[in-house]
Write a protein that holds these residues in place. Structure first.
Motif, PDB file in Angstrom:
ATOM      1  N   ALA A 118       0.852  -1.195   0.000  1.00 11.96           N
ATOM      2  CA  ALA A 118       0.000   0.000   0.000  1.00 11.96           C
ATOM      3  C   ALA A 118       0.885   1.241   0.000  1.00 11.96           C
ATOM      4  CB  ALA A 118      -0.921   0.001   1.225  1.00 11.96           C
ATOM      5  N   ASP A 119       0.426   2.289  -0.656  1.00 17.06           N
ATOM      6  CA  ASP A 119       1.186   3.535  -0.695  1.00 17.06           C
ATOM      7  C   ASP A 119       1.222   4.179   0.689  1.00 17.06           C
ATOM      8  OD1 ASP A 119       1.411   3.073  -3.372  1.00 17.06           O
ATOM      9  OD2 ASP A 119      -0.046   4.613  -3.988  1.00 17.06           O
ATOM     10  N   GLY A 120       2.332   4.878   0.957  1.00 16.48           N
ATOM     11  CA  GLY A 120       2.413   5.705   2.161  1.00 16.48           C
ATOM     12  C   GLY A 120       2.653   4.958   3.450  1.00 16.48           C
ATOM     13  N   VAL A 121       3.266   3.782   3.392  1.00 15.56           N
ATOM     14  CA  VAL A 121       3.575   3.015   4.603  1.00 15.56           C
ATOM     15  C   VAL A 121       4.888   3.513   5.193  1.00 15.56           C
ATOM     16  CG1 VAL A 121       4.187   0.733   5.504  1.00 15.56           C
ATOM     17  CG2 VAL A 121       2.276   0.992   3.902  1.00 15.56           C
ATOM     18  N   LYS A 122       4.925   3.606   6.521  1.00 16.80           N
ATOM     19  CA  LYS A 122       6.138   4.045   7.216  1.00 16.80           C
ATOM     20  C   LYS A 122       6.549   2.985   8.240  1.00 16.80           C
ATOM     21  CE  LYS A 122       7.906   7.699  10.292  1.00 16.80           C
ATOM     22  NZ  LYS A 122       7.575   8.976  10.964  1.00 16.80           N
ATOM     23  N   LEU A 123       7.839   2.616   8.201  1.00 15.63           N
ATOM     24  CA  LEU A 123       8.437   1.738   9.198  1.00 15.63           C
ATOM     25  C   LEU A 123       9.628   2.458   9.798  1.00 15.63           C
ATOM     26  CD1 LEU A 123       8.564  -1.628   7.164  1.00 15.63           C
ATOM     27  CD2 LEU A 123       6.705  -0.799   8.627  1.00 15.63           C
ATOM     28  N   GLN A 124       9.755   2.412  11.133  1.00 16.53           N
ATOM     29  CA  GLN A 124      10.857   3.154  11.747  1.00 16.53           C
ATOM     30  C   GLN A 124      11.274   2.542  13.078  1.00 16.53           C
ATOM     31  OE1 GLN A 124      10.180   7.362  12.177  1.00 16.53           O
ATOM     32  NE2 GLN A 124      12.014   7.694  13.396  1.00 16.53           N
ATOM     33  N   GLY A 125      12.596   2.371  13.241  1.00 19.57           N
ATOM     34  CA  GLY A 125      13.192   2.224  14.560  1.00 19.57           C
ATOM     35  C   GLY A 125      13.450   0.844  15.088  1.00 19.57           C
ATOM     36  N   PHE A 126      12.849  -0.201  14.549  1.00 16.77           N
ATOM     37  CA  PHE A 126      12.965  -1.524  15.156  1.00 16.77           C
ATOM     38  C   PHE A 126      13.922  -2.416  14.366  1.00 16.77           C
ATOM     39  CE2 PHE A 126       9.104  -1.190  12.595  1.00 16.77           C
ATOM     40  CZ  PHE A 126       9.219  -2.251  11.711  1.00 16.77           C
ATOM     41  N   THR A 127      14.023  -3.663  14.781  1.00 16.92           N
ATOM     42  CA  THR A 127      14.925  -4.632  14.145  1.00 16.92           C
ATOM     43  C   THR A 127      14.109  -5.669  13.382  1.00 16.92           C
ATOM     44  OG1 THR A 127      16.618  -4.375  15.848  1.00 16.92           O
ATOM     45  CG2 THR A 127      16.681  -6.408  14.573  1.00 16.92           C
ATOM     46  N   VAL A 128      14.617  -6.058  12.218  1.00 19.70           N
ATOM     47  CA  VAL A 128      14.001  -7.137  11.446  1.00 19.70           C
ATOM     48  C   VAL A 128      15.031  -8.243  11.274  1.00 19.70           C
ATOM     49  CG1 VAL A 128      12.890  -7.808   9.279  1.00 19.70           C
ATOM     50  CG2 VAL A 128      12.503  -5.520  10.225  1.00 19.70           C
ATOM     51  N   LEU A 129      14.682  -9.443  11.725  1.00 21.54           N
ATOM     52  CA  LEU A 129      15.546 -10.609  11.593  1.00 21.54           C
ATOM     53  C   LEU A 129      14.955 -11.507  10.512  1.00 21.54           C
ATOM     54  CD1 LEU A 129      17.922 -12.375  12.459  1.00 21.54           C
ATOM     55  CD2 LEU A 129      16.468 -13.320  14.265  1.00 21.54           C
ATOM     56  N   HIS A 130      15.642 -11.571   9.379  1.00 19.65           N
ATOM     57  CA  HIS A 130      15.151 -12.350   8.233  1.00 19.65           C
ATOM     58  C   HIS A 130      16.036 -13.573   8.065  1.00 19.65           C
ATOM     59  CE1 HIS A 130      13.173 -13.189   4.464  1.00 19.65           C
ATOM     60  NE2 HIS A 130      14.336 -13.235   3.856  1.00 19.65           N
ATOM     61  N   GLN A 131      15.451 -14.750   8.273  1.00 13.55           N
ATOM     62  CA  GLN A 131      16.227 -15.978   8.329  1.00 13.55           C
ATOM     63  C   GLN A 131      16.083 -16.844   7.080  1.00 13.55           C
ATOM     64  OE1 GLN A 131      14.548 -17.337  12.113  1.00 13.55           O
ATOM     65  NE2 GLN A 131      16.428 -16.738  13.151  1.00 13.55           N
ATOM     66  N   HIS A 132      15.533 -16.289   6.010  1.00 10.82           N
ATOM     67  CA  HIS A 132      15.378 -17.038   4.771  1.00 10.82           C
ATOM     68  C   HIS A 132      16.350 -16.507   3.732  1.00 10.82           C
ATOM     69  CE1 HIS A 132      11.856 -18.544   6.737  1.00 10.82           C
ATOM     70  NE2 HIS A 132      11.318 -17.329   6.781  1.00 10.82           N
ATOM     71  N   GLY A 133      16.677 -17.326   2.748  1.00 14.13           N
ATOM     72  CA  GLY A 133      17.633 -16.928   1.723  1.00 14.13           C
ATOM     73  C   GLY A 133      16.964 -16.197   0.574  1.00 14.13           C
ATOM     74  N   THR A 134      17.740 -15.962  -0.480  1.00 13.46           N
ATOM     75  CA  THR A 134      17.209 -15.316  -1.678  1.00 13.46           C
ATOM     76  C   THR A 134      16.202 -16.248  -2.339  1.00 13.46           C
ATOM     77  OG1 THR A 134      19.039 -16.217  -2.956  1.00 13.46           O
ATOM     78  CG2 THR A 134      19.339 -14.029  -2.047  1.00 13.46           C
ATOM     79  N   PRO A 135      15.191 -15.720  -3.046  1.00 13.32           N
ATOM     80  CA  PRO A 135      15.008 -14.314  -3.428  1.00 13.32           C
ATOM     81  C   PRO A 135      14.177 -13.509  -2.436  1.00 13.32           C
ATOM     82  CG  PRO A 135      13.405 -15.642  -4.571  1.00 13.32           C
ATOM     83  CD  PRO A 135      14.208 -16.593  -3.729  1.00 13.32           C
ATOM     84  N   THR A 136      14.025 -13.960  -1.213  1.00 14.05           N
ATOM     85  CA  THR A 136      13.203 -13.242  -0.237  1.00 14.05           C
ATOM     86  C   THR A 136      14.000 -12.117   0.407  1.00 14.05           C
ATOM     87  OG1 THR A 136      13.810 -14.750   1.556  1.00 14.05           O
ATOM     88  CG2 THR A 136      11.900 -15.342   0.213  1.00 14.05           C
ATOM     89  N   ALA A 137      13.277 -11.227   1.087  1.00 16.93           N
ATOM     90  CA  ALA A 137      13.907 -10.046   1.676  1.00 16.93           C
ATOM     91  C   ALA A 137      13.364  -9.796   3.068  1.00 16.93           C
ATOM     92  CB  ALA A 137      13.653  -8.820   0.790  1.00 16.93           C
ATOM     93  N   ALA A 138      14.123  -9.046   3.843  1.00 18.82           N
ATOM     94  CA  ALA A 138      13.617  -8.611   5.139  1.00 18.82           C
ATOM     95  C   ALA A 138      12.403  -7.709   4.949  1.00 18.82           C
ATOM     96  CB  ALA A 138      14.715  -7.885   5.907  1.00 18.82           C
ATOM     97  N   ILE A 139      12.517  -6.759   4.013  1.00 25.11           N
ATOM     98  CA  ILE A 139      11.397  -5.854   3.713  1.00 25.11           C
ATOM     99  C   ILE A 139      11.255  -5.773   2.201  1.00 25.11           C
ATOM    100  CG2 ILE A 139      10.483  -3.516   3.930  1.00 25.11           C
ATOM    101  CD1 ILE A 139      12.207  -3.200   6.456  1.00 25.11           C
ATOM    102  N   GLN A 140      10.077  -6.075   1.692  1.00 23.01           N
ATOM    103  CA  GLN A 140       9.812  -5.950   0.265  1.00 23.01           C
ATOM    104  C   GLN A 140       8.761  -4.876   0.036  1.00 23.01           C
ATOM    105  OE1 GLN A 140      10.175  -9.223  -2.139  1.00 23.01           O
ATOM    106  NE2 GLN A 140       8.881  -8.515  -3.816  1.00 23.01           N
ATOM    107  N   VAL A 141       9.057  -3.974  -0.892  1.00 17.75           N
ATOM    108  CA  VAL A 141       8.188  -2.826  -1.156  1.00 17.75           C
ATOM    109  C   VAL A 141       7.659  -2.921  -2.580  1.00 17.75           C
ATOM    110  CG1 VAL A 141       7.999  -0.310  -1.151  1.00 17.75           C
ATOM    111  CG2 VAL A 141       9.599  -1.437   0.417  1.00 17.75           C
ATOM    112  N   GLU A 142       6.332  -2.904  -2.709  1.00 14.76           N
ATOM    113  CA  GLU A 142       5.692  -2.935  -4.022  1.00 14.76           C
ATOM    114  C   GLU A 142       4.662  -1.817  -4.121  1.00 14.76           C
ATOM    115  OE1 GLU A 142       4.086  -6.847  -4.316  1.00 14.76           O
ATOM    116  OE2 GLU A 142       6.037  -7.833  -4.440  1.00 14.76           O
TER     117      GLU A 142
END
Length: 473
Positions: A118-142
């Motif tokens: 969705a447009d206009g999303v804001k994320l700030q300040g915390f930690t993201v632990l991403h334990q999977h390999g490519t092609p996945t991401a900690a944060i994906q923006v579409e």
């Protein structure tokens, strides 16, 4: 159970034991033995309970709402399909532990820890632990207008992956590879990866150990500013980018600091790329198929090749400091570029040029060149030509690199003048660096000519010899 102790002199015990008491004793021991097992299960259950499902919290929010997460570990992956803001601090961690639990309409994003749609999303300040390999991401923006800042990303895949996402801000994030140290570069993801995403700002991020620190492809009008790129393949990798800015970034210990390819109308200025030297292809800045762009006021220091310009035309390459590289500057099939006011200091080889003609070179400082300044304006009346002898020799037989800077090689190089009229030549090299004041003659003082001092010393030496000869007689 009854135990009777006798008072006889040998102190023997004469027990009288009830069988039901013995059975009760064994049952008690068995129950005690099970305590560690139940304790372990309780601990495991407690550990599971520490994860707070994040998706229900997102589902309960209204568009435009902002939430500050309480300290704790939140369970992903999650989808964000409304314009909301999620804030936190170092005590908040979002962890993805089960990629199969996400319901995704995009194959590429399945398994990413946080998916923004969705447009206009804001994320700030915390930690993201991403334990999977490519092609996945900690944060994906579409989606457009995403704001992702001050996020600590620990990933075994990509950091931030943007697809068809315009006018976003990705700032002051720390993105670190947390997979195995033996993982090859090809198995890693990029720190920040943009594809077909325009007018984004990538500022102040620190990216370490990823495939490419910042990768942009088919994206226009991006601003990449003030980022730190460490231990990556390419610190900044631009492909088919138009009208963008790469400003004030720092890269160290990468294979290449900035890989600029298929680019036009782009400015690369104020960057510092140091110590790209451990790979045979290491270089500070590579320009390949770059046109109508400005490469200005950058520092490339301690690299295998400081700046490599290949198959690039009509670029302004000005005011760069090229320091302590093996090869300071390399031109390959590069034509029509303007190279002015650059400084070449303490490089093993100042520059090399192969099949590169019609480049305008002027007012550069070459510390290995001894020019001749007759009028005291700080500019040599002698031109400086880039001798291609060594480059041509090793291109025919690489074994000749063993004789680099040997007296014989230097002698042969100085004798080589074939095709000198076609050499890349600085017609007006500077006599001193821009940081070093030019030595101007001081006409207010009478300076004793050097030849006068020479005559005096010669006369003094002759007098001593004559005097010594007279003493022997």
């Amino acid at each position: 159970m009854h135990i009777h102790l006798s008072n006889n002199s040998n102190n023997k015990i004469n027990p009288s034991i009830n069988p039901w008491s013995v059975l009760s004793l064994f049952l008690l021991i068995g129950m005690l033995a099970q305590l560690p097992f139940f304790s372990g299960n309780a601990s495991a259950a407690s550990k599971e309970q520490r994860f707070i499902p994040l998706q229900p919290i997102i589902n309960a929010m209204n568009p435009g709402e902002e939430i500050t997460l309480k300290p704790g570990m939140y369970l992903g992956p999650v989808n964000i399909d409304k314009s909301i803001s999620i804030l936190g601090d170092a005590s908040v961690m979002v962890v993805s532990t089960d990629s199969s639990s996400i319901q995704s309409t995009s194959t590429d994003s399945a398994g990413s820890t946080i998916n923004i749609r969705a447009d206009g999303v804001k994320l700030q300040g915390f930690t993201v632990l991403h334990q999977h390999g490519t092609p996945t991401a900690a944060i994906q923006v579409e989606a457009n207008h995403a704001e992702i800042k001050d996020i600590h990303i620990q990933t075994q895949g990509f950091g931030i992956l943007a697809r068809n996402a315009n006018e976003g801000f990705f700032g002051n994030n720390v993105i670190t590879w947390t997979g195995s140290e033996t993982t090859s570069s090809s198995q890693k993801g990029n720190g920040i990866d943009l594809y077909n995403s325009h007018r984004n700002q990538i500022e102040g991020n620190e990216i370490k150990g990823m495939l490419d620190g910042i990768y942009m492809e088919n994206s226009r009008e991006a601003i990449v500013q003030g980022n730190t790129l460490l231990h990556t393949r390419y610190g900044i990798h631009c492909m088919y980018v138009d009208g963008s800015y790469v400003l004030d970034n720092t890269g160290e210990d990468n294979i290449t600091g900035a890989m600029i390819m298929g680019v036009k109308n782009t400015t690369v200025t104020g960057n510092s790329f140091r110590k790209q030297s451990e790979n045979v292809h290491s270089q500070g800045i590579l320009l390949y198929d770059v046109h109508q762009s400005s490469i200005v006021d950058n520092i490339v220091e301690g690299n295998r090749v400081g700046m490599n310009i290949a198959e690039s035309t009509d670029n302004d390459i000005r005011g760069n400091e090229v320091l302590r590289n093996f090869i300071g500057f390399q031109l390959v099939l590069a034509e029509g570029n303007r190279l002015n006011q650059n400084q070449f200091i303490s490089n093993v080889i100042d520059a090399s040029a192969v099949d590169s003609s019609d480049n305008e070179m002027s007012s550069n400082y070459w510390d290995s060149f001894r020019g001749l300044d007759l009028n005291g304006d700080g500019i040599s009346e002698m031109a400086y030509g880039i001798n291609p002898f060594y480059e041509q020799l090793i291109s025919r037989n690489s074994a000749y690199q063993l004789f680099f800077q040997s007296p014989g090689m230097v002698f042969l190089s100085e004798l080589f003048t074939e095709g000198k009229e076609n050499w890349s030549t600085d017609q007006s090299p500077l006599m001193a660096t821009a940081m070093e004041p030019q030595l101007q003659p001081d006409k207010s003082k009478d300076i004793v000519p050097v030849w006068v001092i020479g005559v005096i010393l010669l006369s003094f030496a002759a007098s001593i010899m004559i005097y010594s000869g007279g003493l022997r007689k």
